[in-house]
Write a protein that holds these residues in place. Structure first.
Motif, PDB file in Angstrom:
ATOM      1  N   LYS A 146      17.560  -3.248 -14.038  1.00 47.51           N
ATOM      2  CA  LYS A 146      18.231  -2.255 -14.883  1.00 47.51           C
ATOM      3  C   LYS A 146      17.351  -1.010 -15.030  1.00 47.51           C
ATOM      4  CE  LYS A 146      20.667  -5.686 -17.722  1.00 47.51           C
ATOM      5  NZ  LYS A 146      20.869  -6.207 -19.104  1.00 47.51           N
ATOM      6  N   ASN A 147      18.010   0.093 -15.426  1.00 49.95           N
ATOM      7  CA  ASN A 147      17.307   1.344 -15.736  1.00 49.95           C
ATOM      8  C   ASN A 147      16.407   1.815 -14.601  1.00 49.95           C
ATOM      9  OD1 ASN A 147      18.431   1.327 -18.386  1.00 49.95           O
ATOM     10  ND2 ASN A 147      16.850  -0.136 -19.021  1.00 49.95           N
ATOM     11  N   VAL A 148      16.911   1.738 -13.392  1.00 52.41           N
ATOM     12  CA  VAL A 148      16.148   2.188 -12.227  1.00 52.41           C
ATOM     13  C   VAL A 148      16.388   3.683 -12.039  1.00 52.41           C
ATOM     14  CG1 VAL A 148      15.745   1.894  -9.754  1.00 52.41           C
ATOM     15  CG2 VAL A 148      16.414  -0.071 -11.159  1.00 52.41           C
ATOM     16  N   SER A 149      15.315   4.435 -11.939  1.00 50.82           N
ATOM     17  CA  SER A 149      15.407   5.879 -11.753  1.00 50.82           C
ATOM     18  C   SER A 149      16.286   6.222 -10.553  1.00 50.82           C
ATOM     19  CB  SER A 149      14.005   6.467 -11.540  1.00 50.82           C
ATOM     20  OG  SER A 149      14.075   7.762 -10.993  1.00 50.82           O
ATOM     21  N   ARG A 150      17.276   7.088 -10.784  1.00 44.17           N
ATOM     22  CA  ARG A 150      18.164   7.509  -9.703  1.00 44.17           C
ATOM     23  C   ARG A 150      17.390   8.255  -8.620  1.00 44.17           C
ATOM     24  NH1 ARG A 150      23.127   5.972  -8.596  1.00 44.17           N
ATOM     25  NH2 ARG A 150      23.694   6.190 -10.781  1.00 44.17           N
ATOM     26  N   GLN A 151      16.479   9.117  -9.032  1.00 45.62           N
ATOM     27  CA  GLN A 151      15.677   9.867  -8.060  1.00 45.62           C
ATOM     28  C   GLN A 151      14.828   8.942  -7.203  1.00 45.62           C
ATOM     29  OE1 GLN A 151      13.866  12.862 -10.876  1.00 45.62           O
ATOM     30  NE2 GLN A 151      14.384  14.262  -9.206  1.00 45.62           N
ATOM     31  N   LEU A 152      14.281   7.899  -7.844  1.00 47.48           N
ATOM     32  CA  LEU A 152      13.451   6.948  -7.113  1.00 47.48           C
ATOM     33  C   LEU A 152      14.282   6.210  -6.068  1.00 47.48           C
ATOM     34  CD1 LEU A 152      10.499   5.963  -7.137  1.00 47.48           C
ATOM     35  CD2 LEU A 152      11.233   4.076  -8.609  1.00 47.48           C
ATOM     36  N   GLN A 153      15.490   5.804  -6.447  1.00 46.21           N
ATOM     37  CA  GLN A 153      16.379   5.127  -5.501  1.00 46.21           C
ATOM     38  C   GLN A 153      16.676   5.999  -4.291  1.00 46.21           C
ATOM     39  OE1 GLN A 153      19.940   3.148  -7.061  1.00 46.21           O
ATOM     40  NE2 GLN A 153      19.080   3.279  -9.113  1.00 46.21           N
ATOM     41  N   GLN A 154      16.863   7.294  -4.540  1.00 51.54           N
ATOM     42  CA  GLN A 154      17.222   8.199  -3.457  1.00 51.54           C
ATOM     43  C   GLN A 154      16.029   8.566  -2.575  1.00 51.54           C
ATOM     44  OE1 GLN A 154      18.978  11.389  -5.718  1.00 51.54           O
ATOM     45  NE2 GLN A 154      20.983  10.392  -5.847  1.00 51.54           N
ATOM     46  N   GLU A 155      14.827   8.469  -3.127  1.00 51.70           N
ATOM     47  CA  GLU A 155      13.638   8.865  -2.376  1.00 51.70           C
ATOM     48  C   GLU A 155      13.142   7.772  -1.437  1.00 51.70           C
ATOM     49  OE1 GLU A 155      11.054  11.566  -0.998  1.00 51.70           O
ATOM     50  OE2 GLU A 155      12.536  11.954  -2.561  1.00 51.70           O
ATOM     51  N   VAL A 156      13.309   6.504  -1.824  1.00 53.75           N
ATOM     52  CA  VAL A 156      12.796   5.408  -0.993  1.00 53.75           C
ATOM     53  C   VAL A 156      13.656   5.246   0.256  1.00 53.75           C
ATOM     54  CG1 VAL A 156      11.777   4.166  -2.931  1.00 53.75           C
ATOM     55  CG2 VAL A 156      14.156   3.691  -2.281  1.00 53.75           C
ATOM     56  N   ASP A 157      13.130   4.483   1.218  1.00 52.28           N
ATOM     57  CA  ASP A 157      13.864   4.252   2.458  1.00 52.28           C
ATOM     58  C   ASP A 157      14.976   3.232   2.294  1.00 52.28           C
ATOM     59  OD1 ASP A 157      12.244   5.944   4.362  1.00 52.28           O
ATOM     60  OD2 ASP A 157      10.661   4.666   3.555  1.00 52.28           O
ATOM     61  N   ALA A 158      14.828   2.335   1.326  1.00 56.62           N
ATOM     62  CA  ALA A 158      15.884   1.353   1.048  1.00 56.62           C
ATOM     63  C   ALA A 158      15.716   0.848  -0.379  1.00 56.62           C
ATOM     64  CB  ALA A 158      15.825   0.191   2.032  1.00 56.62           C
ATOM     65  N   PHE A 159      16.834   0.744  -1.083  1.00 54.95           N
ATOM     66  CA  PHE A 159      16.821   0.193  -2.438  1.00 54.95           C
ATOM     67  C   PHE A 159      17.664  -1.069  -2.471  1.00 54.95           C
ATOM     68  CE2 PHE A 159      19.211  -0.255  -6.463  1.00 54.95           C
ATOM     69  CZ  PHE A 159      18.149  -0.664  -7.258  1.00 54.95           C
ATOM     70  N   TYR A 160      17.126  -2.113  -3.126  1.00 56.63           N
ATOM     71  CA  TYR A 160      17.846  -3.375  -3.278  1.00 56.63           C
ATOM     72  C   TYR A 160      17.900  -3.754  -4.754  1.00 56.63           C
ATOM     73  CZ  TYR A 160      16.722  -3.611   1.686  1.00 56.63           C
ATOM     74  OH  TYR A 160      16.583  -3.318   3.020  1.00 56.63           O
ATOM     75  N   SER A 161      19.087  -4.054  -5.227  1.00 55.21           N
ATOM     76  CA  SER A 161      19.219  -4.554  -6.594  1.00 55.21           C
ATOM     77  C   SER A 161      18.681  -5.973  -6.656  1.00 55.21           C
ATOM     78  CB  SER A 161      20.687  -4.526  -7.027  1.00 55.21           C
ATOM     79  OG  SER A 161      20.845  -5.220  -8.258  1.00 55.21           O
ATOM     80  N   GLY A 162      17.746  -6.205  -7.552  1.00 56.84           N
ATOM     81  CA  GLY A 162      17.179  -7.544  -7.681  1.00 56.84           C
ATOM     82  C   GLY A 162      18.193  -8.579  -8.119  1.00 56.84           C
ATOM     83  N   PHE A 163      19.273  -8.123  -8.766  1.00 56.74           N
ATOM     84  CA  PHE A 163      20.317  -9.051  -9.198  1.00 56.74           C
ATOM     85  C   PHE A 163      21.017  -9.711  -8.008  1.00 56.74           C
ATOM     86  CE2 PHE A 163      20.392  -6.037 -12.875  1.00 56.74           C
ATOM     87  CZ  PHE A 163      20.051  -6.945 -13.871  1.00 56.74           C
ATOM     88  N   LEU A 164      21.049  -9.023  -6.867  1.00 57.70           N
ATOM     89  CA  LEU A 164      21.852  -9.470  -5.729  1.00 57.70           C
ATOM     90  C   LEU A 164      21.074 -10.284  -4.706  1.00 57.70           C
ATOM     91  CD1 LEU A 164      23.846  -6.147  -5.145  1.00 57.70           C
ATOM     92  CD2 LEU A 164      24.546  -8.156  -6.475  1.00 57.70           C
ATOM     93  N   ILE A 165      19.758 -10.330  -4.825  1.00 61.85           N
ATOM     94  CA  ILE A 165      18.939 -11.108  -3.884  1.00 61.85           C
ATOM     95  C   ILE A 165      19.012 -12.585  -4.268  1.00 61.85           C
ATOM     96  CG2 ILE A 165      16.602 -11.495  -3.004  1.00 61.85           C
ATOM     97  CD1 ILE A 165      16.050  -8.530  -3.578  1.00 61.85           C
ATOM     98  N   PRO A 166      19.445 -13.442  -3.355  1.00 64.69           N
ATOM     99  CA  PRO A 166      19.630 -14.855  -3.691  1.00 64.69           C
ATOM    100  C   PRO A 166      18.409 -15.487  -4.348  1.00 64.69           C
ATOM    101  CG  PRO A 166      20.513 -14.397  -1.518  1.00 64.69           C
ATOM    102  CD  PRO A 166      19.798 -13.153  -1.955  1.00 64.69           C
ATOM    103  N   ASP A 167      18.639 -16.025  -5.543  1.00 60.72           N
ATOM    104  CA  ASP A 167      17.647 -16.808  -6.301  1.00 60.72           C
ATOM    105  C   ASP A 167      16.451 -16.009  -6.811  1.00 60.72           C
ATOM    106  OD1 ASP A 167      19.049 -19.254  -6.012  1.00 60.72           O
ATOM    107  OD2 ASP A 167      18.243 -19.498  -3.994  1.00 60.72           O
ATOM    108  N   LEU A 168      16.406 -14.692  -6.587  1.00 64.81           N
ATOM    109  CA  LEU A 168      15.271 -13.923  -7.104  1.00 64.81           C
ATOM    110  C   LEU A 168      15.262 -13.952  -8.631  1.00 64.81           C
ATOM    111  CD1 LEU A 168      12.841 -12.066  -6.590  1.00 64.81           C
ATOM    112  CD2 LEU A 168      14.423 -10.125  -6.620  1.00 64.81           C
ATOM    113  N   LEU A 169      16.446 -13.837  -9.219  1.00 64.23           N
ATOM    114  CA  LEU A 169      16.594 -13.953 -10.665  1.00 64.23           C
ATOM    115  C   LEU A 169      17.467 -15.169 -10.922  1.00 64.23           C
ATOM    116  CD1 LEU A 169      15.712 -12.361 -13.216  1.00 64.23           C
ATOM    117  CD2 LEU A 169      18.002 -11.361 -13.227  1.00 64.23           C
TER     118      LEU A 169
END
Length: 277
Positions: A146-169
């Motif tokens: 949650k509360n992930v900086s929009r600018q940070l998401q756009q600057e990196v080469d790939a963004f992954y929501s931790g909620f969607l990675i199997p079993d990470l949470l």
């Protein structure tokens, strides 16, 4: 990727903990970071520890030390930041244990021996760090909750929501959950919705794979699975507007379809997270 591909992971543990990632599994995070077969050159996490509280609260001290040891057992280096207390002129006490500077400095100093950097944070203060790492030739990926900086998401080469990675949470109320198997509880996003027909399709990441870029479940090698969803399975809070927003994360149960071979259907679909809430 080749066997000499070097990966560094840097976890802003306090930011993660306070922004939806409490109980994040470091063993799964390690598996995700190594999904392309690279060498895990650096595994760094930055955690807060309240020494003053630990002197008075034995249970806190035991849990903190046990948790740190568990993370170390998975091969991570822990940098502990002591909690500091500040009292303002009105006598109000605030606490702070900011590890941003330590994490940024380590990432920059170690970047010359890395090909890829995975940052686990949502803090926009790392924007310039990302730019500097990329200028050094590193590919920079980001995991946030949650509360992930929009600018940070756009600057990196790939963004992954931790909620969607199997079993990470983990799903706290499903301790024996087998993500993606019939009867399991998973998280996903809506990819298509037909209001006039009263149904649509959700997409879940079925497995940690090097092919995360193959987002179409119909393509060979895609780690994603399409799940049929009827409007009757939606919780009241899951509105059409939320469904049409790809940043809305849904939590659901998946079961085998009675009408389609090898197909999955969604049951008990509810809202896990949305930027609009």
């Amino acid at each position: 990727m080749g066997s000499n591909f070097r990966v560094g992971v840097f976890v802003d543990a306090e930011n993660v903990r306070y922004n939806g990632g409490y109980q994040m599994r470091y063993d799964v995070l390690r598996r995700f970071a190594a999904r392309e077969g690279g060498i895990l050159q650096r595994l760094n996490t930055y955690m807060a520890f309240d020494a003053e509280r630990a002197r008075e609260d034995i249970e806190y001290r035991k849990k903190a030390y046990a948790y740190q040891q568990m993370v170390r057992d998975f091969g991570w280096k822990i940098t502990v930041k002591l909690v500091r207390r500040y009292t303002d002129e009105n006598g109000n006490v605030t606490t702070k244990a900011n590890a941003d500077l330590d994490m940024a400095v380590d990432a920059m100093l170690q970047a010359d021996r890395l090909d890829q950097v995975l940052l686990v944070t949502g803090d926009g203060d790392f924007l310039q760090v990302v730019e500097a790492l990329q200028n050094k030739g590193c590919r920079v990926e980001l995991i946030g909750f949650k509360n992930v900086s929009r600018q940070l998401q756009q600057e990196v080469d790939a963004f992954y929501s931790g909620f969607l990675i199997p079993d990470l949470l983990p799903i706290s109320y499903e301790p024996r959950n087998e993500w993606g198997k019939p009867g399991s509880c998973v998280r996903g996003v809506c990819t298509k919705w037909f209001p006039e027909k009263g149904y649509g399709f959700l997409r879940i990441l079925d497995q940690i794979s090097p092919n995360l870029w193959i987002t179409d479940p119909r393509e060979a090698g895609s780690p994603y699975v399409s799940v049929f969803c009827h409007a009757n399975e939606l919780a009241e809070e899951v509105t059409e507007d939320l469904l049409m927003n790809r940043e809305t994360v849904l939590e659901l149960y998946v079961n085998e379809s009675d009408q389609k071979d090898n197909g999955l259907v969604a049951n008990n679909v509810r809202l896990a997270f949305s930027v609009n809430r």
